[in-house]
Design an enzyme around this catalytic site. Structure first.
Site, PDB file in Angstrom:
ATOM      1  N   TYR A 180      23.425  37.772  76.629  1.00  0.00           N
ATOM      2  CA  TYR A 180      24.314  38.093  77.748  1.00  0.00           C
ATOM      3  C   TYR A 180      23.578  38.917  78.806  1.00  0.00           C
ATOM      4  O   TYR A 180      24.166  39.774  79.469  1.00  0.00           O
ATOM      5  CB  TYR A 180      25.578  38.817  77.250  1.00  0.00           C
ATOM      6  CG  TYR A 180      26.309  38.024  76.180  1.00  0.00           C
ATOM      7  CD1 TYR A 180      26.917  36.817  76.483  1.00  0.00           C
ATOM      8  CD2 TYR A 180      26.353  38.464  74.849  1.00  0.00           C
ATOM      9  CE1 TYR A 180      27.557  36.059  75.508  1.00  0.00           C
ATOM     10  CE2 TYR A 180      26.990  37.712  73.864  1.00  0.00           C
ATOM     11  CZ  TYR A 180      27.588  36.519  74.210  1.00  0.00           C
ATOM     12  OH  TYR A 180      28.219  35.773  73.231  1.00  0.00           O
ATOM     13  N   ARG A 237      25.250  36.527  70.179  1.00  0.00           N
ATOM     14  CA  ARG A 237      24.482  37.741  70.455  1.00  0.00           C
ATOM     15  C   ARG A 237      23.358  37.983  69.439  1.00  0.00           C
ATOM     16  O   ARG A 237      22.219  38.246  69.817  1.00  0.00           O
ATOM     17  CB  ARG A 237      25.440  38.939  70.415  1.00  0.00           C
ATOM     18  CG  ARG A 237      24.793  40.268  70.769  1.00  0.00           C
ATOM     19  CD  ARG A 237      25.783  41.417  70.560  1.00  0.00           C
ATOM     20  NE  ARG A 237      27.081  41.138  71.092  1.00  0.00           N
ATOM     21  CZ  ARG A 237      27.457  41.417  72.342  1.00  0.00           C
ATOM     22  NH1 ARG A 237      26.649  42.024  73.161  1.00  0.00           N
ATOM     23  NH2 ARG A 237      28.672  41.104  72.760  1.00  0.00           N
ATOM     24  N   ARG A 244      26.057  43.866  81.998  1.00  0.00           N
ATOM     25  CA  ARG A 244      26.853  44.463  80.904  1.00  0.00           C
ATOM     26  C   ARG A 244      27.230  45.930  81.132  1.00  0.00           C
ATOM     27  O   ARG A 244      28.382  46.298  80.927  1.00  0.00           O
ATOM     28  CB  ARG A 244      26.136  44.310  79.557  1.00  0.00           C
ATOM     29  CG  ARG A 244      25.796  42.863  79.188  1.00  0.00           C
ATOM     30  CD  ARG A 244      25.301  42.712  77.760  1.00  0.00           C
ATOM     31  NE  ARG A 244      26.357  42.944  76.809  1.00  0.00           N
ATOM     32  CZ  ARG A 244      26.487  44.031  76.086  1.00  0.00           C
ATOM     33  NH1 ARG A 244      25.604  45.002  76.185  1.00  0.00           N
ATOM     34  NH2 ARG A 244      27.490  44.151  75.264  1.00  0.00           N
ATOM     35  N   GLY A 304      30.295  36.975  66.459  1.00  0.00           N
ATOM     36  CA  GLY A 304      30.628  38.376  66.708  1.00  0.00           C
ATOM     37  C   GLY A 304      29.772  39.398  65.985  1.00  0.00           C
ATOM     38  O   GLY A 304      29.949  40.597  66.192  1.00  0.00           O
ATOM     39  N   GLU A 338      29.520  31.091  64.063  1.00  0.00           N
ATOM     40  CA  GLU A 338      29.165  30.735  65.433  1.00  0.00           C
ATOM     41  C   GLU A 338      28.609  31.922  66.209  1.00  0.00           C
ATOM     42  O   GLU A 338      29.151  32.300  67.247  1.00  0.00           O
ATOM     43  CB  GLU A 338      30.475  30.295  66.087  1.00  0.00           C
ATOM     44  CG  GLU A 338      30.409  29.207  67.084  1.00  0.00           C
ATOM     45  CD  GLU A 338      31.837  28.754  67.349  1.00  0.00           C
ATOM     46  OE1 GLU A 338      32.219  27.735  66.760  1.00  0.00           O
ATOM     47  OE2 GLU A 338      32.566  29.426  68.100  1.00  0.00           O
ATOM     48  N   PRO A 339      27.571  32.572  65.702  1.00  0.00           N
ATOM     49  CA  PRO A 339      27.075  33.764  66.392  1.00  0.00           C
ATOM     50  C   PRO A 339      26.289  33.436  67.652  1.00  0.00           C
ATOM     51  O   PRO A 339      25.560  32.428  67.706  1.00  0.00           O
ATOM     52  CB  PRO A 339      26.151  34.406  65.352  1.00  0.00           C
ATOM     53  CG  PRO A 339      25.738  33.269  64.470  1.00  0.00           C
ATOM     54  CD  PRO A 339      26.838  32.261  64.472  1.00  0.00           C
ATOM     55  N   CYS A 388      24.237  47.126  96.264  1.00  0.00           N
ATOM     56  CA  CYS A 388      25.025  47.950  97.173  1.00  0.00           C
ATOM     57  C   CYS A 388      26.369  48.358  96.572  1.00  0.00           C
ATOM     58  O   CYS A 388      27.427  48.091  97.146  1.00  0.00           O
ATOM     59  CB  CYS A 388      25.238  47.125  98.439  1.00  0.00           C
ATOM     60  SG  CYS A 388      25.549  48.120  99.845  1.00  0.00           S
ATOM     61  N   GLU A 389      26.345  48.940  95.385  1.00  0.00           N
ATOM     62  CA  GLU A 389      27.578  49.418  94.759  1.00  0.00           C
ATOM     63  C   GLU A 389      27.257  50.667  93.956  1.00  0.00           C
ATOM     64  O   GLU A 389      26.222  50.722  93.265  1.00  0.00           O
ATOM     65  CB  GLU A 389      28.161  48.363  93.803  1.00  0.00           C
ATOM     66  CG  GLU A 389      28.572  47.086  94.502  1.00  0.00           C
ATOM     67  CD  GLU A 389      29.650  46.298  93.751  1.00  0.00           C
ATOM     68  OE1 GLU A 389      30.373  46.886  92.934  1.00  0.00           O
ATOM     69  OE2 GLU A 389      29.736  45.090  94.016  1.00  0.00           O
TER      70      GLU A 389
HETATM   71  N1  LLP Z   1      32.204  31.477  69.697  1.00  0.00           N
HETATM   72  C1  LLP Z   1      33.008  31.557  70.762  1.00  0.00           C
HETATM   73  C2  LLP Z   1      34.080  30.601  70.914  1.00  0.00           C
HETATM   74  C3  LLP Z   1      32.796  32.554  71.731  1.00  0.00           C
HETATM   75  O1  LLP Z   1      33.605  32.628  72.784  1.00  0.00           O
HETATM   76  C4  LLP Z   1      31.737  33.469  71.568  1.00  0.00           C
HETATM   77  C5  LLP Z   1      31.495  34.530  72.557  1.00  0.00           C
HETATM   78  C6  LLP Z   1      30.912  33.336  70.435  1.00  0.00           C
HETATM   79  C7  LLP Z   1      31.183  32.329  69.519  1.00  0.00           C
HETATM   80  C8  LLP Z   1      29.730  34.221  70.173  1.00  0.00           C
HETATM   81  O2  LLP Z   1      30.062  35.555  70.015  1.00  0.00           O
HETATM   82  P1  LLP Z   1      28.905  36.615  69.708  1.00  0.00           P
HETATM   83  O3  LLP Z   1      28.330  36.300  68.362  1.00  0.00           O
HETATM   84  O4  LLP Z   1      27.890  36.463  70.768  1.00  0.00           O
HETATM   85  O5  LLP Z   1      29.567  37.927  69.758  1.00  0.00           O
HETATM   86  N2  LLP Z   1      29.530  38.889  77.690  1.00  0.00           N
HETATM   87  C9  LLP Z   1      29.964  39.709  76.567  1.00  0.00           C
HETATM   88  C10 LLP Z   1      30.191  38.893  75.332  1.00  0.00           C
HETATM   89  C11 LLP Z   1      31.161  37.739  75.537  1.00  0.00           C
HETATM   90  C12 LLP Z   1      31.334  36.872  74.331  1.00  0.00           C
HETATM   91  C13 LLP Z   1      32.058  35.617  74.666  1.00  0.00           C
HETATM   92  N3  LLP Z   1      32.245  34.718  73.566  1.00  0.00           N
HETATM   93  C14 LLP Z   1      28.944  40.826  76.343  1.00  0.00           C
HETATM   94  O6  LLP Z   1      27.958  40.887  77.067  1.00  0.00           O
HETATM   95  O7  LLP Z   1      29.137  41.664  75.458  1.00  0.00           O
END
Ligand code: LLP
Length: 414
Positions: free
Chosen positions: A372, A274, A310, A227, A271-272, A343-344
């Site tokens: 993403y 992004r 997004r 996150g 567990e990052p 087309c939106e």
């Molecule tokens: N671990 C688990 C179990 C997750 O479901 C996720 C993201 C992460 C780790 C990694 O999170 P991050 O560090 O990337 O924030 N499509 C959305 C984001 C969806 C995230 C889903 N899970 C966007 O474009 O903002």
């Protein structure tokens, strides 16, 4: 802040026009130096205790980029059988993969079991199914620490309004289900949501998870999820990056408390997704029409919502730079919306922005598109997904995924 792509010499020895000429438009472009730097930040996050970073590959699943993460000593988490298969193909050994699924079939769990991939179950039903498939086995469980965070309600994955994880009041049932199948709970994990710049909710969730951890027999690992935020307004508003230095101090203090409360030191993980690739990826597109509709001005590009979902899905902001005659321009700013070719009416990349004057034939460069971005691209409107190119550390361009062809598009049709 001045132009990000100029400041970082993002395109190395080549240029936006040359890349578009060679690989087509639109085009995802990644910069290896930026990516490796960010991966190093992640892998070195905690130094005081045994610590591992799992890259959450749903953010970007390009195999070349996965291999770079592997080289940087990073492990990975997978959400599906497809992700596990891709990680194995990229060379991740099974003991460096963590399967963190949600609502999966017996077949998918069986794939993990047969490949010795540690799996986390996020409901009593899934734990029960896992126990039937792998009695006497070792697994993890995903817990809900009661605190969520994220840039949009759709990506908050803990707290009261989410389908994910097992809550505090279900722990007795969890222990009974594990016992029924003679399962060892080797680890626990959480993920509170995606994109926080303020670390406090995350730190509160760490505290809560530790309080839940003491109820388990000795755990091999505790995974606090991902996150970490990325400043999507860094060019437009000089937004500052996530403060990892302060974060690390506060996080380590909580780990001190954890070790004290638990009476042993498990392996800690985060567990990052992004943060690993977001800033190291941009999306180039061509402007095909500029027009006024009533009092609104539009730059019509080939970056549809199918290429970058997004903004349409979450109303997300991405900074945009404009390239005229192969140079970043800052001339004659005007309010304009950058839209796509789908087309939106919601097919908008950047809504009513103050941007440099845009002309037909210019290139728009959408920043922070490495996470993403391609991973969520689709063939909506029968459009082809773009190629992906890596600007390597030596500054040269390397194709790392070819553009879809019409044969790809029609392959599964009977
Ligand atoms: N671990 C688990 C179990 C997750 O479901 C996720 C993201 C992460 C780790 C990694 O999170 P991050 O560090 O990337 O924030 N499509 C959305 C984001 C969806 C995230 C889903 N899970 C966007 O474009 O903002």
């Amino acid at each position: 802040m001045r132009s990000f792509i100029e400041k970082t010499a993002f395109f190395g020895n080549t240029s936006a026009e040359r890349l578009m000429a060679e690989y087509g438009s639109p085009l995802y472009v990644y910069n290896e130096n930026i990516i490796r730097n960010n991966l190093k930040t992640l892998s070195g996050l905690i130094t005081k205790y045994p610590y591992v970073t799992n890259y959450s590959m749903k953010a970007n699943s390009n195999m070349t980029l996965l291999k770079i993460a592997l080289e940087e000593g990073i492990n990975a988490d997978a959400m599906s059988e497809g992700e596990m298969r891709l990680l194995l193909k990229a060379g991740f050994p099974s003991d460096r993969i963590f399967f963190v699924p949600n609502n999966v079939s017996a077949d998918e769990l069986r794939f993990a079991i047969e490949n010795n991939i540690m799996t986390s179950l996020d409901s009593i039903d899934q734990l029960d199914l896992y126990g039937q498939l792998n009695p006497g086995g070792r697994c993890a469980v995903r817990l809900n620490p009661g605190v969520g965070a994220g840039h949009h309600e759709k990506v908050v994955t803990a707290g009261k309004n989410t389908k994910f994880a097992i809550t505090d009041d279900q722990l007795d049932e969890l222990f009974a289900t594990a016992k029924k199948h003679d399962l060892t709970t080797a680890g626990i994990n959480q993920h509170i949501g995606s994109l926080f710049m303020d670390p406090e909710p995350f730190l509160a969730s760490v505290r809560n998870l530790i309080n839940m951890a003491v109820r388990f027999d000795k755990l091999d690992f505790i995974d606090f999820g991902g996150g970490y935020g990325v400043p999507y307004h860094k060019v437009s508003e000089d937004e500052q990056p996530f403060d990892f230095v302060t974060f690390e101090k506060k996080f380590e203090q909580l780990l001190d408390e954890a070790v004290f409360k638990l009476g042993y030191t498990p392996l800690f993980k985060t567990e990052p997704g992004r943060f690993a690739f977001c800033e190291g990826g941009v999306l180039l597109g061509r402007v095909h029409a500029v027009k006024n509709n009533a009092d609104k001005r539009f730059a019509g590009t080939d970056i549809g919502m199918n290429i970058l979902a997004r903004p349409t899905l979450y109303g997300s902001w991405h900074d945009v730079e404009v390239i005229h005659d192969d140079r970043v321009t800052t001339d004659s700013p005007e309010v304009i919306s950058v839209v796509g070719n789908i087309c939106e009416t919601g097919d908008i990349i950047a809504k009513e922005r103050l941007l440099p004057h845009i002309e037909t034939g210019d290139i728009v460069c959408v920043l922070d598109a490495g996470a993403y971005g391609y991973a969520m691209a689709s063939n909506y409107n029968c459009r082809l997904r773009p190629a992906e190119v890596l600007i390597t550390s030596s500054g040269d361009a390397k194709l790392i995924r070819r553009r879809d062809t019409y044969d790809d598009l029609f392959r599964n049709l009977l």
